[in-house]
Design an enzyme around this catalytic site. Sequence first.
Site, PDB file in Angstrom:
ATOM      1  N   CYS A 148      -0.038   0.545  10.621  1.00 58.08           N
ATOM      2  CA  CYS A 148      -0.492  -0.470   9.686  1.00 58.08           C
ATOM      3  C   CYS A 148       0.573  -1.298   9.308  1.00 58.08           C
ATOM      4  CB  CYS A 148      -1.198   0.023   8.623  1.00 58.08           C
ATOM      5  SG  CYS A 148      -1.737  -1.174   7.520  1.00 58.08           S
TER       6      CYS A 148
ATOM      7  N   CYS B 216       0.816  -1.112   0.066  1.00 60.35           N
ATOM      8  CA  CYS B 216      -0.127   0.050   0.110  1.00 60.35           C
ATOM      9  C   CYS B 216       0.821   1.156   0.114  1.00 60.35           C
ATOM     10  CB  CYS B 216      -0.932   0.012   1.183  1.00 60.35           C
ATOM     11  SG  CYS B 216      -2.180   1.398   1.243  1.00 60.35           S
TER      12      CYS B 216
ATOM     13  N   CYS C 279       0.019   4.578   6.512  1.00 64.72           N
ATOM     14  CA  CYS C 279      -0.560   4.542   7.808  1.00 64.72           C
ATOM     15  C   CYS C 279       0.458   4.056   9.021  1.00 64.72           C
ATOM     16  CB  CYS C 279      -1.741   4.197   7.875  1.00 64.72           C
ATOM     17  SG  CYS C 279      -2.748   4.627   6.843  1.00 64.72           S
TER      18      CYS C 279
END
Length: 352
Positions: A122, A115, A119
Amino acid sequence: MAAAEKTDIKSMNEQELEAMLSQMGQPRFRSGQIYKWLHQGVKSFDEMTNIPVLLREKLVENCYISHAAIEKKLISAYDGTVKYLFSFADGETVESVLMKYHHGYTSCVSTQAGCKMGCDFCATGKGGFRRNLTASEILSQIQAEQLDNNLRISNIVLMGMGEPLDNYDNVIRFLELVSSEHGLNIGMRHISLSTCGIVPRIYELADKKLQLTLSVSLHAPNDEIRSATMPVNKKYPIDELLKACRYYAEKTGRRISFEYAMIDGVNDSDACARELAHRIRGILSHVNLIPVNSVSGSDYRKSRSDRLKSFIDILASSGITATVRRTLGSDINASCGQLRSSVVKSSRGECK
Ligand code: SAH
Ligand code: SF4
């Protein structure tokens, strides 16, 4: 034909498949037969026993069938949740989780290998971005789980690795395939899509009026806290995000599900709860509180249970319903990103 130039046949919708087969001089009913085989999860054209051998050979020459191979599988001793690490033809890996709820089986699938959103809490975000998954690769995770367990999955959550709205076209195509009558036929009302808040895509999705549940990973009541943990907030701040959520709820009539990971001492004070209530008041929504999972490389800790209770009470007093999300598979690190990161690290010799 080189493998990379072949057509990803399982990502084609029924009309596209029909058009390709008609160009090959095939009668119309063939595309229906092939579509059915693809959506039953066959891995090779040889398994399509009612298709003439010559046509199968032509398809092998021009197309490929993507599939998710099981690299690793962990079964929770507590609740039977199964976590998979799947690999695709190029060796990329993603995680997916199969869960049993009272209303049936739910699959949590990945939409990207890695990704870009970064974040802070995460495990996927910490691992960086590899590539988008194709529609057929998203679908293949569900098919592999059904075949491995001999069951039918009735609900899907796009909450695995990756940001679905950062792979918008493939995700929309996946939704079309998985809900198609001759495919798995899983209705949009049984599908949830979770996003960190890519605002323009939320508007686009709303305008499609798809009836799927939009989960928004909010995790903070203001820009200061949100930007510190979620870099996407610097581009699309909370006010803009909530405006888009309001639009989605109004356009679709569907309740937004706000995800809020409770992090000890970061976003779990009574003041945070009051600010959150003030911000989302009036939006057709529900709040899911999730005690944050600790991941290696960050020192965030779960909030204490009295914090969760206090949060729920404060939200309730503003007329906002909030529940603590049931955690399944807590013994197998069922939240996504954690299994892959441990496998990737161990293959690089960084940890046991
Ligand atoms: N990229 C999408 C969907 C995948 S993440 C999104 O961010 O919404 C799925 C959910 O897991 C998101 O709500 C995400 O914020 C949450 N999540 C990620 N890491 C977590 C952690 N360590 N503890 C609790 N929830 C986490
Ligand atoms: Fe990406 Fe979602 Fe993880 Fe953020 S929480 S890094 S958007 S997968």
